[in-house]
Design an enzyme around this catalytic site. Structure first.
Site, mmCIF file in Angstrom:
data_model
loop_
_atom_site.group_PDB
_atom_site.id
_atom_site.type_symbol
_atom_site.label_atom_id
_atom_site.label_comp_id
_atom_site.label_asym_id
_atom_site.label_seq_id
_atom_site.Cartn_x
_atom_site.Cartn_y
_atom_site.Cartn_z
ATOM 1 N N LYS A 1 53.826 54.874 -15.548
ATOM 2 C CA LYS A 1 52.650 55.333 -16.297
ATOM 3 C C LYS A 1 52.828 56.735 -16.886
ATOM 4 O O LYS A 1 52.354 57.011 -17.978
ATOM 5 C CB LYS A 1 51.409 55.281 -15.415
ATOM 6 C CG LYS A 1 51.371 56.327 -14.326
ATOM 7 C CD LYS A 1 50.055 56.310 -13.583
ATOM 8 C CE LYS A 1 50.029 57.378 -12.510
ATOM 9 N NZ LYS A 1 50.145 58.744 -13.047
ATOM 10 N N THR A 2 53.526 57.632 -16.142
ATOM 11 C CA THR A 2 53.710 58.995 -16.661
ATOM 12 C C THR A 2 54.560 58.969 -17.922
ATOM 13 O O THR A 2 54.306 59.707 -18.878
ATOM 14 C CB THR A 2 54.360 59.895 -15.589
ATOM 15 O OG1 THR A 2 53.581 59.833 -14.392
ATOM 16 C CG2 THR A 2 54.426 61.339 -16.057
ATOM 17 N N ASP B 1 44.506 60.921 -16.867
ATOM 18 C CA ASP B 1 45.461 60.284 -15.960
ATOM 19 C C ASP B 1 44.794 60.072 -14.597
ATOM 20 O O ASP B 1 43.861 60.777 -14.242
ATOM 21 C CB ASP B 1 46.693 61.191 -15.821
ATOM 22 C CG ASP B 1 47.829 60.513 -15.075
ATOM 23 O OD1 ASP B 1 47.869 59.264 -15.062
ATOM 24 O OD2 ASP B 1 48.669 61.224 -14.509
ATOM 25 N N GLU B 2 45.281 59.100 -13.834
ATOM 26 C CA GLU B 2 44.755 58.803 -12.489
ATOM 27 C C GLU B 2 43.232 58.624 -12.531
ATOM 28 O O GLU B 2 42.490 59.160 -11.690
ATOM 29 C CB GLU B 2 45.132 59.918 -11.499
ATOM 30 C CG GLU B 2 46.625 60.163 -11.339
ATOM 31 C CD GLU B 2 47.326 59.072 -10.521
ATOM 32 O OE1 GLU B 2 46.681 58.062 -10.190
ATOM 33 O OE2 GLU B 2 48.531 59.225 -10.237
ATOM 34 N N GLN C 1 44.756 51.283 -6.479
ATOM 35 C CA GLN C 1 45.203 52.483 -5.765
ATOM 36 C C GLN C 1 44.090 53.526 -5.664
ATOM 37 O O GLN C 1 44.365 54.714 -5.509
ATOM 38 C CB GLN C 1 46.440 53.085 -6.450
ATOM 39 C CG GLN C 1 47.659 52.186 -6.391
ATOM 40 C CD GLN C 1 48.911 52.891 -6.884
ATOM 41 O OE1 GLN C 1 49.452 53.773 -6.224
ATOM 42 N NE2 GLN C 1 49.385 52.489 -8.057
ATOM 43 N N ARG D 1 55.071 51.603 -1.595
ATOM 44 C CA ARG D 1 55.954 52.778 -1.529
ATOM 45 C C ARG D 1 57.401 52.350 -1.270
ATOM 46 O O ARG D 1 58.333 53.123 -1.499
ATOM 47 C CB ARG D 1 55.542 53.722 -0.381
ATOM 48 C CG ARG D 1 54.141 54.324 -0.432
ATOM 49 C CD ARG D 1 53.809 54.937 -1.748
ATOM 50 N NE ARG D 1 53.092 53.988 -2.602
ATOM 51 C CZ ARG D 1 52.923 54.116 -3.901
ATOM 52 N NH1 ARG D 1 53.438 55.146 -4.530
ATOM 53 N NH2 ARG D 1 52.266 53.200 -4.603
#
Length: 711
Positions: free
Chosen positions: A29-30, A209-210, A244, A597
């Site tokens: 995503k970044t 973002d987020e 998330q 993770r």
């Protein structure tokens, strides 16, 4: 653009309508958001001054800016900030309209507590701290002292007046608190047409973002800033992952991302479902769990890396077996050349780290504890150990000074100096202890009252230590924690800051179970603690680059590890016992975050026996384990009855009373099953959330006549 996959490219080149990028774990995503900033500037000729991109941490904002500038140098002129940094920038520009000084400073939590105390002097420091926390929470929800919904934060009828008194004092100072950095810009934009329209002209592109971590105030600020309701709105693009969203305790509201398409009409939804981190088996395991959540937009991650090892579920008899199993597996892998740094051990609460810390110290396995102090370095643990030290040795000056005025008893430093001086002097050839020496000197009435209560508590706890004791030392530790006043002291902190100090104290109680409730038992316990403390210090003296990571699940977000072990997979540990409905869904998302993770290997451990609150408890497997498709995992150890692969399919009661089923009860009315599991005793138990607001547990096998399934 050449390195982007088709979904990423669609997100980058999209224009016109609002855009929601649903970015799965490990989906890049970044890369997408930074490429989009560069693309808008270089290809679409958007003025970089008109671009605002916000995120939640300074680290993330800096990384975003660096990567965007590396792709397009003019991106340095875009505003890439944290939400609160932008709020501060706005308020310095429009300080007059916000009713503050343009040279304001930002008050932190301690400053807020002090100001509450000044505004309402009748409050104790603890009450002021709790009130400051509730005021912060109110601001996260965009509630002012006049808001009708303020009762949702506190049902105390005095709270609105307290909040109002605090606000008046805060405005008199000209300063702001952290919540004001979002709330005040929103109120200015809402109440001032000229400034709002100026912002609409200034920011033609707004990116967040987020977004799943945003709170209500941040959503309202974004809505006002974008001008979506006024027909001249900016281009709005938010990036996030509803699966998330795990920070509700910090004020995050998952409904912001779930309802984005309704709040911003004609939204285009782009799903980033290609995962570059994990093998397909790990992703399938994560998907089989999170798909049980109702509050999600839905996506299925696909691994770009292909197949790997099946995740392993390990059933172990006790928590000691759990720590030994993990240590031995790590040691064996290390002998074969696997670095320690490949491994991460994840757990639900900080207190669970103690067993692993102790085991690793004795085996000389290097580890790093992420996001918290090592167990024996924690303030609350040091405080209780100081009490224990003073009980064992009433002349321990350092222990005495640490705890005699904590919580506050009116015994300040000057009084402490007098007491220590009096206790050290020889009277009739006898050296007086710190618990007696003060009786021969002149002290204030408040100080004497505090010392009397303190010494009485010490004496009462000491009297529990008997040479013929059959009880465990854990009972003594439990009494110390209560009578010291520290349980209440730290419980208030837990409520305010979401810390887990009480859990850590309970883990200290658990450690004492192995010793008798005698002075010898206490000294043996202190020797054990001192050895572990010494080993901790030796370990920290040398920089350990190749180390196992010990970390809570909440702290893992954004991280990745080659081999992950998620421990404590038991009902009551993960998920916690008090979770139901939306809270249970957040716990399930937390499990999803933990699973995703892992890059190459995933292990889940579950114990049959675990010490909790100083007592040994029979545990049943986490209900999340039964949600994993059994074909996706390899199982090691003795399967508990409640984990039988066939039990849910063959038992008609289990089949009929499953999660999500609507039921009716004569006494409680209509409701639905929010949780179902088989207890350690083998009984099938369901939790029903009723429309009246209550949540009750039932045994369908025996209560089917009163708990009716609605066909």
């Amino acid at each position: 653009m050449d390195v982007l996959n088709p979904e990423q490219k669609n997100a980058v080149v999209h224009e016109g309508s609002p855009l929601l990028i649903l970015a799965g774990a490990g989906s890049g995503k970044t890369r997408v958001i930074t490429t989009k900033i560069a693309y808008l500037i270089s290809e679409k000729h958007v003025d970089p001054f008109s671009i605002l991109a916000v995120t939640f941490t300074k680290k993330a904002a800096n990384e975003m800016k660096e990567r965007a500038v590396a792709l397009e140098n003019r991106a340095q002129y875009a505003q890439i900030r944290t939400f609160h940094s932008w709020g501060s920038y706005f308020l310095r520009t429009h300080a007059l309209e916000a009713g503050i000084d343009k040279n304001f400073t930002v008050y932190d939590d301690d400053d807020m507590t002090t100001l509450v105390s000044k505004a309402v002097p009748s409050l104790s420091k603890q009450q002021a701290s709790l009130a400051a926390h509730k005021i912060s929470l109110a601001k996260d929800y965009c509630y002012t002292p006049e808001s009708e919904e303020l009762y949702k934060i506190s049902e105390d009828p005095q709270f609105p007046a307290l909040y109002d008194a605090y606000e008046k004092r805060l405005r008199e100072t000209g300063n702001v608190d952290f919540g004001d950095l979002i709330l005040l810009p929103y109120l200015v934009l809402k109440g001032n047409d000229a400034i709002r329209h100026e912002m609409h002209r200034r920011y033609r592109v707004i990116m967040v973002d987020e977004y799943q971590d945003s709170n209500v105030a941040q959503f309202k600020l974004l809505h006002a800033l974008s001008g979506v309701d006024e027909g001249n709105g900016s281009y709005v693009c938010v990036v996030g992952d509803d699966d998330q969203s795990i920070y509700k305790f910090r004020g995050a509201d998952i409904h912001n991302i779930l309802n984005f398409q309704n709040q911003f009409p004609n939204t285009t939804l782009v799903r980033l479902e290609t995962n570059y981190r994990s093998s397909s088996e790990i992703l399938a395991c994560a998907d089989s769990v999170v798909k049980n959540n109702e509050g999600r937009l839905g996506k299925t991650l696909v691994s770009a890396r292909g197949k790997g090892k099946r995740p392993t579920l390990v059933f172990l008899p006790t928590q000691e077996d759990e720590t030994q199993f993990c240590a031995e597996m790590i040691e064996q892998a290390h002998v074969k050349g696997t670095p320690y740094s490949d491994w991460a051990i994840l757990y639900r609460t900080n207190a669970q780290s103690l067993g692993f810390e102790s085991e690793f110290l004795h085996r000389k396995i290097p580890y790093v504890l992420v996001g918290s102090l090592k167990f024996y370095e924690r303030e609350e643990v040091k405080d209780i150990l100081a009490w224990v030290s003073l009980i064992a040795n009433p002349r321990d000056e350092l222990a005495f000074r640490r705890i005699v005025n904590k919580p506050a008893r009116g015994i300040g430093n000057t009084s402490q100096d007098k007491i220590v001086a009096a206790s050290g002097s020889l009277i009739d050839g006898t050296e007086k202890s710190l618990l007696d020496g003060w009786r021969s000197i002149k002290l204030s009435k408040k100080c004497v009252e505090g010392l009397t209560a303190f010494c009485d508590a010490i004496t009462e706890c000491r009297s529990m230590l008997r040479d013929d004791a059959s009880e465990k030392l854990s009972l003594f530790m439990e009494a110390v924690i209560k009578k010291s006043g520290l349980e209440e002291h730290y419980a208030a902190q837990d409520e305010i800051a979401g810390t887990q100090k009480i859990s850590n104290l309970q883990e200290l109680i658990n450690t004492a179970v192995q010793y008798s409730c005698s002075m010898k038992g206490l000294l043996d316990f202190m020797d054990h603690v001192q050895l572990d403390r010494t080993l901790e210090n030796e370990d920290s003296d040398s920089v350990q680059k190749d180390s196992v990571t010990l970390i809570t699940l909440h702290n893992t977000k954004g991280l990745e590890f080659s081999r992950v072990i998620i421990t404590g997979m038991e009902s009551g540990i993960f998920p916690r016992e008090d979770k139901s409905s939306e809270e249970l869904e957040e716990e399930r998302r937390l499990f999803y975050v933990g699973i995703t993770r892992a890059q190459n290997e995933l292990y889940l451990t579950s114990c049959g026996l675990r010490r909790l609150y100083g007592r040994t408890n029979y545990m049943s497997p986490s209900p999340f384990l039964n949600e994993i498709d059994k074909q996706l995992i390899r199982v090691i150890g003795d399967k508990p009855f409640s984990f039988s692969a066939d039990s849910a399919e063959t038992d008609p009661v289990v089949k009929r009373y499953r999660k999500g089923v609507q039921v009716y009860h004569d006494d409680y009315g209509h409701g639905h099953i929010v949780h179902a599991e088989t207890s350690a005793e083998g009984e099938y138990v369901v939790s029903v959330q009723f429309e009246t607001g209550g949540c009750k547990k039932f045994l369908p096998k025996y209560q089917s006549k009163s708990l009716l399934v609605e066909e």
